[in-house]
Design a protein around this motif. Structure first.
Motif, PDB file in Angstrom:
ATOM      1  N   ALA A  66     -11.528   0.870   0.824  1.00  9.83           N
ATOM      2  CA  ALA A  66     -10.887   2.184   1.003  1.00  9.83           C
ATOM      3  C   ALA A  66     -10.068   2.619  -0.216  1.00  9.83           C
ATOM      4  O   ALA A  66      -9.914   3.813  -0.453  1.00  9.83           O
ATOM      5  CB  ALA A  66      -9.988   2.155   2.246  1.00  9.83           C
ATOM      6  N   PHE A  67      -9.543   1.684  -0.971  1.00 11.15           N
ATOM      7  CA  PHE A  67      -8.699   2.068  -2.114  1.00 11.15           C
ATOM      8  C   PHE A  67      -9.489   2.926  -3.088  1.00 11.15           C
ATOM      9  O   PHE A  67     -10.640   2.633  -3.401  1.00 11.15           O
ATOM     10  CB  PHE A  67      -8.191   0.820  -2.853  1.00 11.15           C
ATOM     11  CG  PHE A  67      -7.253  -0.035  -2.047  1.00 11.15           C
ATOM     12  CD1 PHE A  67      -6.079   0.495  -1.520  1.00 11.15           C
ATOM     13  CD2 PHE A  67      -7.532  -1.375  -1.813  1.00 11.15           C
ATOM     14  CE1 PHE A  67      -5.211  -0.294  -0.774  1.00 11.15           C
ATOM     15  CE2 PHE A  67      -6.672  -2.172  -1.074  1.00 11.15           C
ATOM     16  CZ  PHE A  67      -5.508  -1.636  -0.553  1.00 11.15           C
ATOM     17  N   SER A  68      -8.854   3.972  -3.607  1.00 10.09           N
ATOM     18  CA  SER A  68      -9.525   4.871  -4.550  1.00 10.09           C
ATOM     19  C   SER A  68      -9.336   4.455  -6.000  1.00 10.09           C
ATOM     20  O   SER A  68      -9.785   5.159  -6.902  1.00 10.09           O
ATOM     21  CB  SER A  68      -9.006   6.293  -4.363  1.00 10.09           C
ATOM     22  OG  SER A  68      -9.346   6.764  -3.076  1.00 10.09           O
ATOM     23  N   PRO A  98      -2.391  -1.908  10.220  1.00  3.14           N
ATOM     24  CA  PRO A  98      -2.569  -0.800  11.180  1.00  3.14           C
ATOM     25  C   PRO A  98      -3.673   0.133  10.697  1.00  3.14           C
ATOM     26  O   PRO A  98      -3.848   0.331   9.492  1.00  3.14           O
ATOM     27  CB  PRO A  98      -1.207  -0.085  11.141  1.00  3.14           C
ATOM     28  CG  PRO A  98      -0.247  -1.100  10.599  1.00  3.14           C
ATOM     29  CD  PRO A  98      -1.042  -1.948   9.658  1.00  3.14           C
ATOM     30  N   ARG A  99      -4.396   0.726  11.664  1.00  2.00           N
ATOM     31  CA  ARG A  99      -5.483   1.643  11.306  1.00  2.00           C
ATOM     32  C   ARG A  99      -4.979   2.767  10.391  1.00  2.00           C
ATOM     33  O   ARG A  99      -5.677   3.208   9.478  1.00  2.00           O
ATOM     34  CB  ARG A  99      -6.113   2.286  12.554  1.00  2.00           C
ATOM     35  CG  ARG A  99      -6.717   1.325  13.579  1.00  2.00           C
ATOM     36  CD  ARG A  99      -7.691   0.313  13.023  1.00  2.00           C
ATOM     37  NE  ARG A  99      -8.820   0.916  12.305  1.00  2.00           N
ATOM     38  CZ  ARG A  99      -9.716   0.230  11.607  1.00  2.00           C
ATOM     39  NH1 ARG A  99      -9.640  -1.084  11.510  1.00  2.00           N
ATOM     40  NH2 ARG A  99     -10.703   0.843  10.993  1.00  2.00           N
ATOM     41  N   GLU A 126      -3.908   5.769   4.204  1.00  2.00           N
ATOM     42  CA  GLU A 126      -3.020   5.696   3.031  1.00  2.00           C
ATOM     43  C   GLU A 126      -3.711   4.968   1.878  1.00  2.00           C
ATOM     44  O   GLU A 126      -3.534   5.322   0.709  1.00  2.00           O
ATOM     45  CB  GLU A 126      -1.709   4.986   3.395  1.00  2.00           C
ATOM     46  CG  GLU A 126      -0.876   5.797   4.374  1.00  2.00           C
ATOM     47  CD  GLU A 126       0.557   5.287   4.511  1.00  2.00           C
ATOM     48  OE1 GLU A 126       1.175   4.911   3.501  1.00  2.00           O
ATOM     49  OE2 GLU A 126       1.046   5.270   5.649  1.00  2.00           O
ATOM     50  N   ALA A 127      -4.513   3.963   2.222  1.00  2.72           N
ATOM     51  CA  ALA A 127      -5.205   3.190   1.175  1.00  2.72           C
ATOM     52  C   ALA A 127      -6.086   4.105   0.327  1.00  2.72           C
ATOM     53  O   ALA A 127      -6.224   3.904  -0.883  1.00  2.72           O
ATOM     54  CB  ALA A 127      -6.035   2.077   1.807  1.00  2.72           C
ATOM     55  N   ARG A 128      -6.668   5.106   0.970  1.00  5.44           N
ATOM     56  CA  ARG A 128      -7.526   6.043   0.236  1.00  5.44           C
ATOM     57  C   ARG A 128      -6.748   6.850  -0.804  1.00  5.44           C
ATOM     58  O   ARG A 128      -7.338   7.400  -1.730  1.00  5.44           O
ATOM     59  CB  ARG A 128      -8.223   6.999   1.216  1.00  5.44           C
ATOM     60  CG  ARG A 128      -9.524   6.450   1.738  1.00  5.44           C
ATOM     61  CD  ARG A 128     -10.185   7.374   2.747  1.00  5.44           C
ATOM     62  NE  ARG A 128     -10.025   6.878   4.106  1.00  5.44           N
ATOM     63  CZ  ARG A 128     -10.706   5.857   4.629  1.00  5.44           C
ATOM     64  NH1 ARG A 128     -11.608   5.247   3.897  1.00  5.44           N
ATOM     65  NH2 ARG A 128     -10.495   5.459   5.866  1.00  5.44           N
ATOM     66  N   VAL A 181       0.843  -1.204   0.000  1.00 10.15           N
ATOM     67  CA  VAL A 181       0.000   0.000   0.000  1.00 10.15           C
ATOM     68  C   VAL A 181       0.877   1.252   0.000  1.00 10.15           C
ATOM     69  O   VAL A 181       0.698   2.174  -0.799  1.00 10.15           O
ATOM     70  CB  VAL A 181      -0.949   0.003   1.216  1.00 10.15           C
ATOM     71  CG1 VAL A 181      -1.663   1.347   1.352  1.00 10.15           C
ATOM     72  CG2 VAL A 181      -1.959  -1.137   1.097  1.00 10.15           C
ATOM     73  N   ARG A 182       1.870   1.290   0.898  1.00 10.86           N
ATOM     74  CA  ARG A 182       2.757   2.460   0.975  1.00 10.86           C
ATOM     75  C   ARG A 182       3.495   2.666  -0.355  1.00 10.86           C
ATOM     76  O   ARG A 182       3.581   3.789  -0.853  1.00 10.86           O
ATOM     77  CB  ARG A 182       3.756   2.270   2.128  1.00 10.86           C
ATOM     78  CG  ARG A 182       4.875   3.319   2.209  1.00 10.86           C
ATOM     79  CD  ARG A 182       4.413   4.650   2.770  1.00 10.86           C
ATOM     80  NE  ARG A 182       3.804   4.560   4.082  1.00 10.86           N
ATOM     81  CZ  ARG A 182       4.456   4.519   5.255  1.00 10.86           C
ATOM     82  NH1 ARG A 182       5.775   4.564   5.280  1.00 10.86           N
ATOM     83  NH2 ARG A 182       3.782   4.442   6.389  1.00 10.86           N
TER      84      ARG A 182
END
Lengths: 246, 246
Positions: free
Chosen positions: B211-213, B175-176, B181-183, B154-155
């Motif tokens: 959450a991913f955009s 982690p929450r 970041e996923a967004r 993701v990062r």
């Protein structure tokens, strides 16, 4: 089963319309299919919009399947296309439209009235079609079921042992009673879900997927709205059936 | 980047071990790759179990990718394999094992301590590896990222513009903070989820996918437990990268 028309499409696929006790249907067979080389069969489910309206999408799926060596067939749903309407279904449809237009949640009562009688009527018809189709020398087995009203697919997967694999589209209302039936499904499943399908309850679709008892079940979720299933998912469905019907 | 060994595998894949500022890594290139015909690259992520232990699975993935015309590369994670341990990570690992053995829920604190420093340390290393790998004449672009600790993927998808598509395995604690970041992720994603993975929080995985955009994102959920990803999913990942890297 009586064939009412026959033509060869440009890619060699043989398309025949038929009627089966007043129910219209269409059979597509790949050019290679013959009595000495019978092919597996995939039943093509479709949403309750009438066979004529659905034809362009159905023939595209049929061609795709034929290219992979599968015959495909479909029949009109009860109360749709040129088939006689029945009042309870018309009423349920009107209630649904009214709820949607009013922006209300669609009640369990409406969903039950809309789907359960459709499943009860349609499933024996698909089974009768299967009897007739499997009696043709160019159609062998095994048989798969693909798409359409998901509750019809679930019921068929439970009651019809000739269907050995099913690709289901989680895009229609599911009566609560179908979750119980889903637990009885054990054949390999390939489930498509449009993640942001506004007309569909995502959590209900995930719960339904969870309920299936199949040892092999795959969920493919994509973006793109109800009718926006990506083209590459057609290939994934073909690969699923190639694994299980060949 | 210093190559420390080189051998040709039986299928023609060229395997080279390297070190990059003390970090060990492996590069696999298909037989066809050359300066005049550079190939796209897929970075192979892996769980934090050490490169040596992961080698059999990594080389299988590398061979599969090479057959599709992709180079692949991986590096050791910080604090794993022969790399120096760091006390905070060891402590977080011990806390995790204790919670799991006691049958307790794994707290957000443990997940943060376990994953966030790993992501912070690993991501710049993968970027440095990318610099070095892309300077090789037989490696072209574009670049994909596949598998491993999902928060690292993701990062990387957020901060590394050279990565144009990612196949992620939703099988590790998230982690929450990573949901935020996923967004920010907008590249095409292919997400694998093992539906009945006892060591993984299914709902967190579904929330992360949501959450991913990315306009193109696919979720493939299957049965079979954490390590039971069906073989056919390897083909689906290869098809995903073929669509986006070629």
């Amino acid at each position: 089963m009586r064939f009412t028309s026959a033509r060869r499409l440009d890619d060699g696929v043989f398309e025949r319309e038929f009627t089966l006790a007043e129910i219209p249907g269409i059979l597509w067979t790949p050019a290679s299919a013959s009595a000495s080389a019978p092919v597996p069969l995939i039943l093509l489910g479709h949403p309750p919009l009438g066979l004529r309206k659905m034809y362009p999408r159905l023939v595209a799926r049929a061609r795709h399947c034929a290219a992979e060596g599968f015959a495909t067939a479909t029949i009109e749903l009860p109360g749709r296309g040129d088939r006689p309407r029945w009042p309870a279904a018309e009423q349920a449809g009107a209630d649904l439209r009214r709820a949607l237009e009013a922006g209300e949640a669609v009640s369990d009562e409406i969903i039950d009235a809309l789907i359960l009688p459709l499943v009860d009527k349609a499933v024996p018809e698909w089974q009768a079609a299967l009897d007739a189709l499997l009696s043709l020398p160019e159609i062998g087995g095994p048989v798969g079921y693909s798409g359409g009203v998901i509750s019809i697919g679930v019921r068929l997967a439970v009651v019809e042992p000739r269907i050995v694999a099913a690709a289901l589209f989680a895009g229609s209302f599911v009566p609560r009673a179908m979750f119980e039936e889903a637990r009885q499904v054990t054949i390999p499943l390939h489930v498509l879900l449009q993640w942001d399908d506004e007309g569909n309850d995502r959590q209900a679709a995930l719960d339904l997927f969870d309920a299936f008892s199949s040892k092999e079940k795959s969920l493919h979720a994509n973006m793109g709205g109800h009718t926006g299933v990506p083209q590459f998912e057609g290939d994934a469905v073909a690969q699923f059936f190639t694994r299980h019907l060949k």
